[in-house]
Scaffold this motif. Structure first.
Motif, PDB file in Angstrom:
ATOM      1  N   THR A   1       0.858  -1.184   0.000  1.00  0.00           N
ATOM      2  CA  THR A   1       0.000   0.000   0.000  1.00  0.00           C
ATOM      3  C   THR A   1       0.895   1.235   0.000  1.00  0.00           C
ATOM      4  OG1 THR A   1      -1.620  -1.205   1.299  1.00  0.00           O
ATOM      5  CG2 THR A   1      -1.822   1.181   1.274  1.00  0.00           C
ATOM      6  N   PRO A   2       0.586   2.228  -0.853  1.00  0.00           N
ATOM      7  CA  PRO A   2       1.425   3.436  -0.863  1.00  0.00           C
ATOM      8  C   PRO A   2       1.357   4.155   0.482  1.00  0.00           C
ATOM      9  CG  PRO A   2      -0.251   3.507  -2.605  1.00  0.00           C
ATOM     10  CD  PRO A   2      -0.501   2.291  -1.790  1.00  0.00           C
ATOM     11  N   SER A   3       2.479   4.742   0.868  1.00  0.00           N
ATOM     12  CA  SER A   3       2.469   5.536   2.094  1.00  0.00           C
ATOM     13  C   SER A   3       1.906   6.919   1.769  1.00  0.00           C
ATOM     14  CB  SER A   3       3.874   5.635   2.682  1.00  0.00           C
ATOM     15  OG  SER A   3       4.728   6.332   1.811  1.00  0.00           O
ATOM     16  N   PHE A   4       1.456   7.611   2.794  1.00  0.00           N
ATOM     17  CA  PHE A   4       0.857   8.928   2.578  1.00  0.00           C
ATOM     18  C   PHE A   4       1.105   9.806   3.790  1.00  0.00           C
ATOM     19  CE2 PHE A   4      -2.317   6.331   4.663  1.00  0.00           C
ATOM     20  CZ  PHE A   4      -2.791   7.168   5.663  1.00  0.00           C
ATOM     21  N   ARG A   5       0.971  11.094   3.571  1.00  0.00           N
ATOM     22  CA  ARG A   5       0.984  12.069   4.656  1.00  0.00           C
ATOM     23  C   ARG A   5       0.114  13.239   4.229  1.00  0.00           C
ATOM     24  NH1 ARG A   5       5.579  12.576   1.820  1.00  0.00           N
ATOM     25  NH2 ARG A   5       6.288  14.645   1.227  1.00  0.00           N
TER      26      ARG A   5
ATOM     27  N   GLN B   1       2.879   8.450  -1.718  1.00  0.00           N
ATOM     28  CA  GLN B   1       4.164   7.971  -2.226  1.00  0.00           C
ATOM     29  C   GLN B   1       3.939   6.646  -2.922  1.00  0.00           C
ATOM     30  OE1 GLN B   1       7.246   9.656  -2.085  1.00  0.00           O
ATOM     31  NE2 GLN B   1       7.595   8.086  -3.608  1.00  0.00           N
TER      32      GLN B   1
ATOM     33  N   GLU C   1       5.704  10.435  -6.660  1.00  0.00           N
ATOM     34  CA  GLU C   1       4.927  10.991  -5.576  1.00  0.00           C
ATOM     35  C   GLU C   1       3.767  11.756  -6.208  1.00  0.00           C
ATOM     36  OE1 GLU C   1       7.035  12.517  -1.724  1.00  0.00           O
ATOM     37  OE2 GLU C   1       6.635  14.238  -3.006  1.00  0.00           O
TER      38      GLU C   1
ATOM     39  N   ASP D   1      -8.979   8.969   6.780  1.00  0.00           N
ATOM     40  CA  ASP D   1      -7.870   8.523   7.615  1.00  0.00           C
ATOM     41  C   ASP D   1      -8.305   8.569   9.077  1.00  0.00           C
ATOM     42  OD1 ASP D   1      -5.315   7.608   8.257  1.00  0.00           O
ATOM     43  OD2 ASP D   1      -4.483   9.626   8.385  1.00  0.00           O
TER      44      ASP D   1
END
Length: 130
Positions: free
Chosen positions: A4-8, A19, A24, A105
């Motif tokens: 799973t792509p990371s996120f912020r 990401q 990105e 989230d």
């Protein structure tokens, strides 16, 4: 199996960064509102002083539509219920904002409901045409 792509995300800049394996992706987002497991109910961002003002401003189209059509769901600061009611509000906001998508989230006790207003691939300087 693909990870799973990371996120912020950042409320002050109203951005969500995903990401992916190749690039990105930077999204402009609007925090539509939040729910709290302990307090219950959905609170619109325009009614929450802790949320940066630009999110409430981005929701004006939703608030205006609610006032024009006498829809309490869109004009009441706190909606009783939980995730189902919050998801309904999120979907209505996304439609009225003509959003590209939605994002949810959870941070501890609080669930955050975002609309994605704009997306673009972040390019490194060495990937730009010369």
């Amino acid at each position: 199996m693909q990870a799973t792509p990371s996120f912020r995300w950042d409320l002050d800049s109203a951005t969500l960064v995903l990401q992916g394996p190749l690039h990105e992706v930077v999204a402009t987002v609007c925090l539509v509102g939040t729910t709290s497991d302990s307090e219950g109910g959905f609170v619109w961002s325009w009614a929450n002083e802790a949320i940066p003002r630009q999110h409430g401003e981005a929701l004006e189209v939703v608030h205006d539509f609610g006032r024009e059509h006498h829809l309490a769901l869109l004009t009441t600061a706190r909606i009783p219920g939980g995730r189902p009611e919050a998801t309904e509000c999120l979907c209505i906001a996304a439609r009225l904002q003509r959003a590209a998508g939605t994002f949810i989230d959870k941070q501890g006790d609080v669930t955050l409901y975002f609309t994605i207003l704009h997306l673009q691939v972040a390019m490194d300087a060495d990937q730009l045409p010369h």
